[in-house]
Enzyme design. Structure first.
Site, PDB file in Angstrom:
ATOM      1  N   ARG A 103     -42.495   2.130  62.420  1.00  0.00           N
ATOM      2  CA  ARG A 103     -42.439   2.690  61.053  1.00  0.00           C
ATOM      3  C   ARG A 103     -43.815   3.241  60.739  1.00  0.00           C
ATOM      4  O   ARG A 103     -44.798   2.478  60.675  1.00  0.00           O
ATOM      5  CB  ARG A 103     -42.020   1.628  60.032  1.00  0.00           C
ATOM      6  CG  ARG A 103     -42.177   2.111  58.602  1.00  0.00           C
ATOM      7  CD  ARG A 103     -41.459   1.252  57.570  1.00  0.00           C
ATOM      8  NE  ARG A 103     -40.024   1.432  57.658  1.00  0.00           N
ATOM      9  CZ  ARG A 103     -39.165   1.071  56.720  1.00  0.00           C
ATOM     10  NH1 ARG A 103     -39.595   0.501  55.614  1.00  0.00           N
ATOM     11  NH2 ARG A 103     -37.868   1.274  56.872  1.00  0.00           N
ATOM     12  N   HIS A 130     -35.548   9.162  58.877  1.00  0.00           N
ATOM     13  CA  HIS A 130     -35.159   7.751  58.957  1.00  0.00           C
ATOM     14  C   HIS A 130     -33.832   7.683  59.728  1.00  0.00           C
ATOM     15  O   HIS A 130     -32.780   7.397  59.159  1.00  0.00           O
ATOM     16  CB  HIS A 130     -35.022   7.166  57.549  1.00  0.00           C
ATOM     17  CG  HIS A 130     -35.045   5.673  57.489  1.00  0.00           C
ATOM     18  ND1 HIS A 130     -35.153   4.871  58.618  1.00  0.00           N
ATOM     19  CD2 HIS A 130     -34.945   4.817  56.432  1.00  0.00           C
ATOM     20  CE1 HIS A 130     -35.145   3.597  58.238  1.00  0.00           C
ATOM     21  NE2 HIS A 130     -35.019   3.537  56.930  1.00  0.00           N
ATOM     22  N   GLN A 133     -31.410   4.533  59.631  1.00  0.00           N
ATOM     23  CA  GLN A 133     -30.702   4.407  58.357  1.00  0.00           C
ATOM     24  C   GLN A 133     -29.443   5.264  58.367  1.00  0.00           C
ATOM     25  O   GLN A 133     -28.348   4.805  58.035  1.00  0.00           O
ATOM     26  CB  GLN A 133     -31.624   4.852  57.214  1.00  0.00           C
ATOM     27  CG  GLN A 133     -30.952   4.841  55.854  1.00  0.00           C
ATOM     28  CD  GLN A 133     -30.680   3.431  55.359  1.00  0.00           C
ATOM     29  OE1 GLN A 133     -31.565   2.595  55.371  1.00  0.00           O
ATOM     30  NE2 GLN A 133     -29.457   3.156  54.941  1.00  0.00           N
ATOM     31  N   ASP A 225     -31.382   8.352  46.786  1.00  0.00           N
ATOM     32  CA  ASP A 225     -32.558   7.665  47.352  1.00  0.00           C
ATOM     33  C   ASP A 225     -33.599   7.587  46.238  1.00  0.00           C
ATOM     34  O   ASP A 225     -33.510   8.308  45.236  1.00  0.00           O
ATOM     35  CB  ASP A 225     -33.086   8.497  48.544  1.00  0.00           C
ATOM     36  CG  ASP A 225     -34.317   7.902  49.219  1.00  0.00           C
ATOM     37  OD1 ASP A 225     -34.593   6.699  49.046  1.00  0.00           O
ATOM     38  OD2 ASP A 225     -35.014   8.663  49.936  1.00  0.00           O
ATOM     39  N   CYS A 265     -29.871   4.049  50.394  1.00  0.00           N
ATOM     40  CA  CYS A 265     -30.491   3.379  51.549  1.00  0.00           C
ATOM     41  C   CYS A 265     -31.135   2.061  51.153  1.00  0.00           C
ATOM     42  O   CYS A 265     -31.319   1.181  52.004  1.00  0.00           O
ATOM     43  CB  CYS A 265     -31.523   4.308  52.167  1.00  0.00           C
ATOM     44  SG  CYS A 265     -32.740   4.905  50.982  1.00  0.00           S
ATOM     45  N   ARG A 293     -27.011  -1.621  59.251  1.00  0.00           N
ATOM     46  CA  ARG A 293     -28.272  -1.364  59.970  1.00  0.00           C
ATOM     47  C   ARG A 293     -28.387  -2.287  61.180  1.00  0.00           C
ATOM     48  O   ARG A 293     -28.827  -1.876  62.255  1.00  0.00           O
ATOM     49  CB  ARG A 293     -29.475  -1.602  59.031  1.00  0.00           C
ATOM     50  CG  ARG A 293     -29.598  -0.626  57.873  1.00  0.00           C
ATOM     51  CD  ARG A 293     -30.001   0.749  58.320  1.00  0.00           C
ATOM     52  NE  ARG A 293     -31.246   0.715  59.080  1.00  0.00           N
ATOM     53  CZ  ARG A 293     -32.467   0.652  58.545  1.00  0.00           C
ATOM     54  NH1 ARG A 293     -32.609   0.666  57.230  1.00  0.00           N
ATOM     55  NH2 ARG A 293     -33.558   0.624  59.294  1.00  0.00           N
TER      56      ARG A 293
HETATM   57  N1   CP Z   1     -33.595   1.166  53.912  1.00  0.00           N
HETATM   58  C1   CP Z   1     -34.700   0.660  54.497  1.00  0.00           C
HETATM   59  O1   CP Z   1     -35.192   1.141  55.515  1.00  0.00           O
HETATM   60  O2   CP Z   1     -35.172  -0.456  53.879  1.00  0.00           O
HETATM   61  P1   CP Z   1     -36.572  -1.166  54.158  1.00  0.00           P
HETATM   62  O3   CP Z   1     -37.651  -0.249  53.685  1.00  0.00           O
HETATM   63  O4   CP Z   1     -36.500  -2.439  53.377  1.00  0.00           O
HETATM   64  O5   CP Z   1     -36.701  -1.423  55.640  1.00  0.00           O
HETATM   65  N1  NVA Z   2     -37.350   7.660  50.874  1.00  0.00           N
HETATM   66  C1  NVA Z   2     -37.656   6.249  50.894  1.00  0.00           C
HETATM   67  C2  NVA Z   2     -36.772   5.533  51.868  1.00  0.00           C
HETATM   68  C3  NVA Z   2     -36.953   4.044  51.915  1.00  0.00           C
HETATM   69  C4  NVA Z   2     -36.072   3.372  52.916  1.00  0.00           C
HETATM   70  C5  NVA Z   2     -39.120   6.051  51.233  1.00  0.00           C
HETATM   71  O1  NVA Z   2     -39.618   6.731  52.135  1.00  0.00           O
HETATM   72  O2  NVA Z   2     -39.762   5.217  50.608  1.00  0.00           O
END
Ligand code: CP
Ligand code: NVA
Length: 306
Positions: A103, A130, A133, A225, A265, A293
């Site tokens: 990440r 992502h 997701q 989102d 998400c 997930r």
């Molecule tokens: N949706 C998602 O990726 O959640 P987190 O940021 O909690 O991992």
């Molecule tokens: N768009 C959001 C997604 C979180 C899972 C972010 O990047 O924070």
């Protein structure tokens, strides 16, 4: 040749369909003894440069359930924090582990690490994509409707990583998507350009616009989102007003089909992009998404890391 998952476009239609089928199998047969040998004797490094609840837990549990060994590196607790490059980190990781889950603050970082690393790298969220997701979400849509083709998906809100990956998934599989974002938060042209030829080849139909009602009207799925991505919370005060018309509330949802489902998400900023009534209402499938997930990521690892 290793297969990374940096965006869903990396996978192609056949592999996406195989992953979705295997994810259903993983869910149906969760706990089957045979699963414990899939990553038996293998180690997976997970690196988080941003916060996470779902991704971190679902990968840790998934690696355990496949019999593998998960090793978590935080950016602050590794030499990345002192300036070791992503490429050098990738070269080192390949000497120890069989796969990397990353990440990253910047999509370029995932690409740099993956290019240097001889073992598969899975993007666990970047500022632009992502993929895990959206693969889980496609599984969830299929589970709910019994099919993906012909399901009309509408996205309202922030033109960022989630909608970019949704565009990629829809393009690869030849589905239908309508996207409504504020004019100041449209999806990146660079991602639109990557997606367009793939959509053309698969027969996918992706429409972009700024009118949330027009885009949601008649939809089977309404997806939203957060308005401010991780690291962008400082923009809230200045930009909240641009997003207000895009809030997924009962009035906006009423324009979708009566049978429509609501997706997010998570994490949700209740009262911003989604109201409590919609999030907790009968059309919401947000926690099914969160569960899936786990299953889809087990399928991804079973396909890419063995
Ligand atoms: N949706 C998602 O990726 O959640 P987190 O940021 O909690 O991992
Ligand atoms: N768009 C959001 C997604 C979180 C899972 C972010 O990047 O924070």
């Amino acid at each position: 040749m290793k297969q990374d998952l940096l965006t869903i476009l990396d996978l192609g239609k056949d592999l996406v369909e195989e992953i979705l089928d295997l994810a259903v199998d993983m869910k149906t047969h969760r706990g089957a003894p045979a699963h414990r040998s899939i990553l038996g004797g293998k180690s997976v490094a997970t690196i988080y440069e941003k916060p996470s609840t779902r991704t971190k837990l679902s990968f840790a549990v998934g690696i355990y359930e496949l019999g593998g060994n998960a090793i978590e590196l935080t950016a602050s607790g590794s030499q990345l924090s002192r300036g070791e490059t992503y490429a050098d980190t990738g070269h080192v990781l390949e000497r120890y582990v069989h796969g990397v889950v990353f990440r990253a603050l910047k999509h370029e970082a995932v690409c740099e690490l993956a290019a240097a690393c001889g073992v598969p790298v899975i993007n666990a969220l970047s500022d632009q994509h992502h993929p895990c997701q959206i693969l889980g979400d496609l599984m969830t849509v299929q589970e709910r409707f019994g099919r993906l083709h012909g399901v009309e998906i509408a996205f309202v809100g922030n033109g960022s990583n989630i909608v970019h990956s949704l565009m990629c998934g829809v393009a690869v599989l030849g589905l239908k998507l309508r996207v409504a974002t504020p004019p100041s938060a449209t999806p990146l042209d660079s991602v639109k350009e990557l997606v367009a030829p793939v959509a053309q080849a698969s027969g996918a139909v992706i429409e972009y616009g700024v009118d949330p009602i027009a885009m949601v009207t008649g939809a089977d799925v309404v997806y939203t989102d957060v308005w401010f991505d991780m690291g962008k919370d400082h923009e809230r005060d200045a930009r909240l007003h641009e997003y207000r018309p895009y809030q997924l509330d009962d009035a906006l949802l009423a324009h979708a089909k009566p049978t429509a489902v609501v997706m997010h998400c998570l994490p949700a900023m209740r009262g911003e992009e989604i109201t409590n009534e919609v999030m907790d209402g009968p059309q919401s499938i947000v926690f099914d998404q969160a569960e899936n997930r786990l299953h889809v990521q087990k399928a991804i690892m079973a396909k890419l890391l063995v």
